[in-house]
Design an enzyme around this catalytic site. Structure first.
Site, PDB file in Angstrom:
ATOM      1  N   GLY A 109      -2.455  -0.407  11.035  1.00  0.00           N
ATOM      2  CA  GLY A 109      -2.139  -0.219  12.445  1.00  0.00           C
ATOM      3  C   GLY A 109      -0.672   0.054  12.668  1.00  0.00           C
ATOM      4  O   GLY A 109      -0.115  -0.371  13.691  1.00  0.00           O
ATOM      5  N   ALA A 110      -0.030   0.765  11.711  1.00  0.00           N
ATOM      6  CA  ALA A 110       1.430   0.927  11.737  1.00  0.00           C
ATOM      7  C   ALA A 110       1.836   2.395  11.664  1.00  0.00           C
ATOM      8  O   ALA A 110       1.008   3.297  11.522  1.00  0.00           O
ATOM      9  CB  ALA A 110       2.043   0.156  10.562  1.00  0.00           C
ATOM     10  N   HIS A 111       3.154   2.626  11.810  1.00  0.00           N
ATOM     11  CA  HIS A 111       3.854   3.865  11.451  1.00  0.00           C
ATOM     12  C   HIS A 111       3.514   5.063  12.329  1.00  0.00           C
ATOM     13  O   HIS A 111       3.909   6.180  12.026  1.00  0.00           O
ATOM     14  CB  HIS A 111       3.599   4.226   9.978  1.00  0.00           C
ATOM     15  CG  HIS A 111       3.985   3.157   9.028  1.00  0.00           C
ATOM     16  ND1 HIS A 111       3.594   3.150   7.705  1.00  0.00           N
ATOM     17  CD2 HIS A 111       4.705   2.013   9.204  1.00  0.00           C
ATOM     18  CE1 HIS A 111       4.053   2.069   7.105  1.00  0.00           C
ATOM     19  NE2 HIS A 111       4.726   1.360   8.007  1.00  0.00           N
ATOM     20  N   TYR A 145       0.277   6.024  13.149  1.00  0.00           N
ATOM     21  CA  TYR A 145      -1.072   6.537  12.926  1.00  0.00           C
ATOM     22  C   TYR A 145      -1.968   6.087  14.083  1.00  0.00           C
ATOM     23  O   TYR A 145      -1.500   5.489  15.056  1.00  0.00           O
ATOM     24  CB  TYR A 145      -1.585   6.092  11.563  1.00  0.00           C
ATOM     25  CG  TYR A 145      -0.779   6.666  10.415  1.00  0.00           C
ATOM     26  CD1 TYR A 145      -0.736   8.043  10.202  1.00  0.00           C
ATOM     27  CD2 TYR A 145      -0.026   5.840   9.582  1.00  0.00           C
ATOM     28  CE1 TYR A 145       0.022   8.580   9.170  1.00  0.00           C
ATOM     29  CE2 TYR A 145       0.736   6.366   8.548  1.00  0.00           C
ATOM     30  CZ  TYR A 145       0.756   7.741   8.338  1.00  0.00           C
ATOM     31  OH  TYR A 145       1.507   8.269   7.330  1.00  0.00           O
ATOM     32  N   PRO A 190       0.837  -1.209   0.000  1.00  0.00           N
ATOM     33  CA  PRO A 190       0.000   0.000   0.000  1.00  0.00           C
ATOM     34  C   PRO A 190       0.864   1.247   0.000  1.00  0.00           C
ATOM     35  O   PRO A 190       1.798   1.360   0.791  1.00  0.00           O
ATOM     36  CB  PRO A 190      -0.796  -0.134   1.303  1.00  0.00           C
ATOM     37  CG  PRO A 190       0.065  -0.985   2.188  1.00  0.00           C
ATOM     38  CD  PRO A 190       0.790  -1.934   1.281  1.00  0.00           C
ATOM     39  N   THR A 199       0.474   5.616  -0.486  1.00  0.00           N
ATOM     40  CA  THR A 199      -0.320   6.820  -0.728  1.00  0.00           C
ATOM     41  C   THR A 199       0.195   7.521  -1.973  1.00  0.00           C
ATOM     42  O   THR A 199       1.385   7.815  -2.074  1.00  0.00           O
ATOM     43  CB  THR A 199      -0.236   7.761   0.487  1.00  0.00           C
ATOM     44  OG1 THR A 199      -0.764   7.093   1.626  1.00  0.00           O
ATOM     45  CG2 THR A 199      -1.014   9.037   0.237  1.00  0.00           C
TER      46      THR A 199
END
Length: 656
Positions: free
Chosen positions: A463-465, A467, A318, A320
C-alpha cells in the site's frame, strides 16, 4: 588441500581443462583464476596453484583454448571474444558457488583475456593481475623472431622441437609437434603460417588491441602488472602505455626471472598474488563505519512475530527483480531466496506479486500469483526458505495509475486509478467504479489464498509508493466523492477492505503485514499524513481490519517523520498502534533508493541498533545490500566487513 582436475564446456562447445586448488584447513578468503598463455599448460603452473592454496586462497588454473589439454576453436581462429566468453562462463560458475571475491590473473595472452573480461564484469571481479602481458602490443612481422625462425621450416621434427623449445622457453616434443606442424611437399616441417593466416592474425590482433584498450580505460578495479626482469616486451615505453590506459595500476618486477617463465619461481608469484589479494580486501571506507557501535547482537536476537518464530530481526525487503518470465519463478529464483534464508535473514518478504486483475501490472517478468504453475513454483521457493530456517511472506501488488497501456502482462488492459489521474495529475482513464473496486478486493483475497496454498507464512499488502492502494490514501490522487474519499481516515477505506478480505482468506493466525509510505515514486517529499494525528487516523482502519504488522517504507530509516520530534516514521507507527513494525530505508548502503547522492549514514549500524534496543522498532528490512551480497547479514553478524560485496547499481542486473 584438495586438487580437483575438471573439464568444462567453453563457449561454442569447446572443452576447457582446469585444476582447482582448495585449502581444507581454512575457509578460502578469495579465488584466484590463473589463465596462462605463451603456449604453456596448467601443469607448469601447478606449483603456483599449490602455493596459493597453502596461503589460504582458492586457485583455479585454466588451459586457454588451444593451450595444454583444452580444445582449439572449431574454426581454428584465435579471436579474443572466444577467450573472453570462456572466462565469463567460469566466472558465472564461481559466482553461483559464492566463491567471491574473484581475482583474475592472466599470463601472456591470458592477461589480455582477463583485462577485457574484467572491464565487462566489474560487479563480479575484485581485481586484475597481468603477468608478462600488455594490452598494447602490435605485431610487426618483419621483426617478429618467432615468425622469422619458423618461416623457413625445419628439416625434421627433432630440429623443430629444439628450435621451438628455445623460442618459447619450455620443452617441446617431436610427438607433440607432429600434430601442430605441417609436412610440406619439399619434405620440410612448417609452422602453419601463410599469407592469409598472417593477415587474419594481424587484423585480429589489431581489432583485439582496440577492444582491450577500451576495456582497460574503463577499468576501475585494483590492477597489478607483474613483469619478469628479462621480459623484452615490458620495457619502460610499453609499461608507460599501460599506465596511461590504467593510471591506478601498480607495476612490480620479479628479480632474476626469465620472460615467459614466471612459473619457474612459484614462491615469488604466490607472494605477489597474495599481497595483491590482501590489498583488494582491505576495508573500504564503508566498512569502517559499520561497527561504530558496541554490540550488533540486538539485530540477531530471535523475535516472535505472532505465530512465527524468527531466528533474527533482519528482514529481506521486497524488491522487484524482473526474473520471472511468464510470471513464474524458476530454479534461479528459488536459489536466490534460499541463499539469503541460509545466511542470517530471519524473515523474507517476496518481491511484489501481481494480483489476478488485468490492470495490476506494467513491468516485465514480474511474478503473477494466478499464472499457470505459479503456486507450485512458489511452493518450491517456500520449501527451500523453510529448510534454511527462515520465514517468508508474499507481497501482493497492484500498480494502479503507474501502469502504461501496452505493457505486460495484459497489454490491452486499461489503466485504473481512484479518480482517473496518475501521480502527476494527468488523466489516464476513468475513475474506478464500485463493481471494479469489488473485483480488485476479491483479486487480493484470491491471491492471498493462493499464497497460503504455496506455503507462504503470511502476506504483505503493498500500500505504498504511489501504487493503487496508496493512490487512494493520497489526497492528490483520490478526488472521489464517495465513501472511499474524504479525510485521511476515509481514504484508507480501500486499504481496510483489502486488509479485511485478505485476513479472511489467510485465517486469523497467519501474519498479515501492511506496507505504506509517505513518499511517492514521483515525489520523494510527499506527506500523505501531515502529523502524528493524521497518521493515527490513516492507520486505525487498517489495524481494525486485521493487519498484524506494519511496514512503513522510508528512504532513510533514521530521519524524523514530523517536525518537533526525533521519532522516525517506524517509531511513530509503533507508538500509535502498538503493533510490531519493520523499519526500512538505506540500511547498509551509501545512497537512498533511486538516487545518485551519497549518504554514508546508512552504513552505520549504531542508529539502527539504538532503535531496536529502545523498542522504537522491532524488525529491520535490508534491501539493496542483500541484492549485492546474499551473505550480508551473516557477514555483519560475524564481523567480517572486509568480505562484504558492497552494493553497486550494476549488481541489480544480476540475480546473485
Amino acid at each position: 588441500m584438495t586438487v580437483h582436475p575438471t573439464r568444462r564446456s567453453g563457449a561454442g562447445g569447446v572443452t576447457l581443462a582446469m585444476d582447482t586448488f582448495t585449502p581444507t584447513t581454512v575457509r578460502p578468503t578469495a579465488t584466484v583464476v590463473v589463465l596462462h598463455g605463451g603456449g604453456q599448460s596448467r601443469e607448469q603452473w601447478r606449483d603456483v596453484g599449490l602455493g596459493l592454496a597453502a596461503a589460504g586462497l582458492r586457485a583455479v588454473t585454466v588451459d586457454l583454448r588451444g593451450h595444454g589439454e583444452s580444445d582449439w576453436s572449431p574454426s581454428g581462429s584465435y579471436r579474443l571474444e572466444d577467450f573472453v566468453a570462456d572466462l565469463e562462463l567460469i566466472i558465472d560458475d564461481l559466482v553461483n558457488d559464492l566463491a567471491a571475491p574473484i581475482i583474475l590473473a592472466g599470463h601472456s595472452h591470458g592477461g589480455k583475456v582477463v583485462l577485457t573480461t574484467a572491464g565487462r564484469r566489474t560487479a563480479a571481479v575484485a581485481g586484475v593481475v597481468l603477468i608478462d602481458s600488455l594490452p598494447d602490443m602490435e605485431p610487426d612481422w618483419s621483426v617478429n623472431e618467432f615468425y622469422q625462425r619458423t618461416a623457413a621450416g625445419f628439416g625434421g621434427l627433432d630440429e623443430a622441437a629444439a628450435a621451438l623449445a628455445e623460442l618459447v622457453g619450455r620443452p617441446m616434443t617431436p610427438a607433440g609437434l607432429d600434430r601442430g606442424l605441417r609436412h610440406g611437399e619439399d619434405g620440410r616441417w612448417y609452422w602453419n603460417w601463410d599469407t592469409r593466416t598472417l593477415d587474419a592474425v594481424a587484423d585480429g590482433l589489431t581489432r583485439d588491441r582496440v577492444v582491450m584498450n577500451a576495456a582497460a580505460r574503463q577499468l576501475k578495479l585494483p590492477a597489478l602488472l607483474l613483469r619478469t626482469e628479462e621480459s623484452p616486451f615490458l620495457n619502460d615505453e610499453n609499461v608507460a602505455r599501460l599506465q596511461d590506459a590504467i593510471p591506478h595500476a601498480a607495476v612490480q618486477t620479479m628479480p632474476d626471472t626469465q620472460h615467459h617463465r614466471p612459473w619457474q619461481h612459484p614462491g615469488l608469484v604466490v607472494n605477489h598474488l597474495s599481497e595483491f589479494v590482501a590489498t583488494t580486501r582491505r576495508r573500504p571506507p564503508e566498512a569502517e563505519l559499520l561497527y561504530d557501535v558496541d554490540s550488533i547482537a540486538p539485530l540477531f536476537q530471535p523475535f516472535r512475530l505472532g505465530e512465527l518464530e524468527l531466528t533474527s530481526r533482519v528482514v529481506m525487503a521486497p524488491m522487484t527483480r524482473n526474473f520471472c518470465p511468464d510470471g513464474v519463478p524458476g530454479p534461479d529464483v528459488v536459489d536466490y531466496y534460499a541463499r539469503r534464508a541460509a545466511a542470517g535473514v530471519g524473515l523474507i518478504i517476496s518481491e511484489g506479486i501481481y494480483v489476478p486483475h488485468r490492470s495490476a501490472g506494467t513491468y516485465p517478468d514480474v511474478p503473477e500469483m494466478a499464472a499457470p504453475g505459479a503456486v507450485e513454483a512458489w511452493r518450491r521457493v517456500t520449501d527451500r526458505v523453510h529448510a534454511e530456517g527462515a520465514r517468508i511472506l508474499a507481497q501482493l501488488w497492484h500498480v494502479g495509475g503507474v501502469r502504461r497501456v501496452g505493457k505486460p502482462p495484459f497489454p490491452d488492459a486499461p489503466v485504473v486509478t481512484p479518480s482517473g489521474l496518475d501521480l502527476r495529475g494527468r488523466d489516464v482513464g476513468e475513475p474506478l467504479g464500485l463493481v471494479e473496486i469489488d473485483e480488485i478486493v476479491a483479486a487480493y483475497a484470491s491471491a492471498a489464498a493462493d499464497a497460503m496454498a504455496a506455503g507462504f507464512d503470511g502476506v504483505e499488502i503493498h500500500g505504498a509508493h504511489g501504487y493503487l492502494i496508496d493512490e487512494f490514501h493520497w489526497g492528490q490522487t483520490n478526488l472521489r466523492e464517495d465513501h472511499f474519499s474524504g479525510d485521511i481516515g476515509d481514504r484508507s477505506t480501500l486499504g481496510a477492505r483489502v486488509t479485511a478480505a485478505v485476513r479472511e482468506a489467510i485465517g486469523p493466525q497467519a501474519t498479515l503485514s501492511y506496507r505504506f509510505s509517505q513518499w511517492k515514486l514521483t515525489d520523494y517529499n510527499a506527506m500523505g499524513a501531515a502529523d502524528p494525528d493524521e497518521l493515527a487516523r490513516m492507520l486505525e482502519p487498517i489495524v481494525a481490519a486485521g493487519a498484524s504488522v506494519l511496514h512503513p517504507s522510508t528512504r532513510r530509516y533514521w530521519t524524523p517523520a514530523f517536525e518537533g520530534s526525533d521519532r522516525t516514521l517506524a517509531g511513530w507507527t509503533r507508538h500509535l498502534t502498538g503493533l510490531p513494525v519493520i523499519a526500512v530505508g538505506s540500511i547498509g548502503v551509501t545512497a537512498p533508493a533511486r538516487s545518485e547522492e551519497t549518504d554514508r549514514d546508512g552504513v552505520s549500524l549504531a542508529p539502527l541498533v539504538d532503535l531496536v534496543t529502545s523498542g522504537e522498532v522491532d524488525l529491520v528490512a535490508v534491501g539493496r545490500a542483500l541484492v549485492s551480497d546474499p551473505e550480508w547479514a551473516s557477514k555483519v553478524r560475524d564481523r567480517r566487513p572486509e568480505a562484504i560485496r558492497w552494493y553497486r547499481k550494476e549488481h541489480e542486473a544480476e540475480l546473485y
